[in-house]
Structures are given as structure tokens and as C-alpha cells.
Design an enzyme around this catalytic site. Sequence first.
Site: not given
Length: 314
Positions: A43, A115, A312
Site C-alpha cells: 500500500h 480492500n 491499526h
Amino acid sequence: ARISDTDHSQKAGRRGPTLLQDHHLREKIMHFDHERIPERVVHARGAGAHGVFRANGAAASVCRAGVFEDGKETEVFVRFSTVLGSRGSADTVRDTRGFATKFYTDEGTWDLVGNNIPVFFIQDAIKFPDVVHAAKPHPDREIPQAQSAHDTFWDFVSLHTEAQAHTLWNMSDRGIPRSYRMMEGFGVHTFRLINEAGETSLVKFHWKPRLGVHSLVWEEAQIAAGMDPDLHRRDLADAIESGAYPEWDLGIQVFPDTVDSDGVSEMFNGIDLLDPTKFVPEEQAPVQLIGTMTLTGNPKNFFAETEQIAFHPG
């Protein structure tokens, strides 16, 4: 005192050497050195935007968090991304896209990390380094950059049958979205929510774009990678700047947090809810909309806001 000259360092004599007593030179170079952050393993290539999430109250029966109270507005920051490429790679390569949302709630920061594909390649996190290494460029020549369809990738997914579902999604039109604004988002995993009575439910999160889901055709993706490798981040920034604020409805599939007849928990209609390579068809568990997110602001400082933001996934 105000610095009158930031274009010349102090030197001993007309031609140098440069003097380290020049504190402004040292401060300026130090600031420059600290502009760098390590590239993300995955990413690395992303774009972000600020916005607001407005809850409609529909989740109150399954979750007591204040962020879901009817009419409650919560500031958010979203980072969209490709997975495999470096920070300088093209936006339109065939890849899974990240869809990470940070909610700045009154009760603390909540990160919903997902995603644009509802399933994942692997069932056990111990294989995550393996699938990433397999999908990254070949070690001898560092190609192909940012694209998953190559030898080591095919070796991995052919030897791990659990990867087949994600591979099919990845090789479908979902692998080359037309715009971040026209992309679904999925929490992928199953989460547990707790209501006011202390009762628990299992849920899967879905982001549904108001503009619908649209993709590029392969030839368009190839041309865009050459003509405008920044297509997706440019499209997102231009839309927000022009006032065409992108919107997504947030929905949940809700499952009972119970033990089935075989004594196994976290199952639904024979589907293991803790297996991220599986998803539950919406025909079996309809998505209930619980709020809407609108992105309304571009970052003023890409480095500080988009690159340094940390999510997180816990």
C-alpha cells in the site's frame, strides 16, 4: 531575527568552504532530511481525503458505539491505495486496492481497514509475508512493478488453493477500477459488535459508492498508465476541489454470534465467518445501510496527512 537570505550558506572566504556555524543551513538541511519516511512494504502508493461520516441510527440495535447514533457526524480520513507497487508506480495497474478509513470518534480513533475485494488470498496470517513476496517484483530484475500477474505470483496461487477466489476477483474488472470514487470497500474480516444490553453480533462491513461500481477496460488502463499514471489521485482531488464530493453508504451484514448444530462457532449457512477467503452472498445476508460517508476536503500537506497517517487493523 527574521532570516534575510535563505539562498546562500555562510562560507569562509568568497569561495568557501561552507561553515557549520551557519545554523540556518543546518536547520534547513535537517528539515529536508526529515521529509523522508520509509516506503510502505504494501500500500505504498496511495491518495487520501478528509470527510465526514453521518450515521442513520440503524446500527443502534447491534452496536452501542456513539459513532452509530442517529444523526451523529464524525470526521474521517480515507486512504485509497494499490497494494504491490512502489510510491512511484502507476495508479491503473491491475491490483487489489486498499480502502482504509479512520474515524475520529468521541470515544477514540477507530480504523476500519479494508480492500475493494471482499476476500483475501490467504487464511492464516503467517502466509502474509509469503504472498507479498510472491506478488512483488522478481528479485533478480525488480520487474514487473505493481502488477500481480507474473511467475512467482502464479506459483503461489497455484500451490495455495485458498487463493483462488481472490485471484479470480483480482483478474476481473475489479482489478482495474475506473476511479476511487467508483469503488466498493470491504472490511474483509468478520467483526464483533456489542449493543447496550451486552449482546453480541458478528458483522461484515461494506462501503457502497453512490456513483456505482465502474472499471476501466484493459486498453484504457494501459493508455492511462502511460499518459496519466496519477489518474486515480488526480480524479479524486479534482472531484473534491470542484465540489463533486464522492459518497459511500456504509452497510453491515449481521450474523448471530452463536454455536451451530455441530458445536462450531462463528459459522453462517455452512460458511466459516473467520475465513477471510470466503464471503457471504448478499442474497443470504442482506447489507443493512447504517450511514453515509462524504469526502469533502483534500489534504493541504500530502506528506503529513496522507503518507504519515497510520492505520491499526486490530
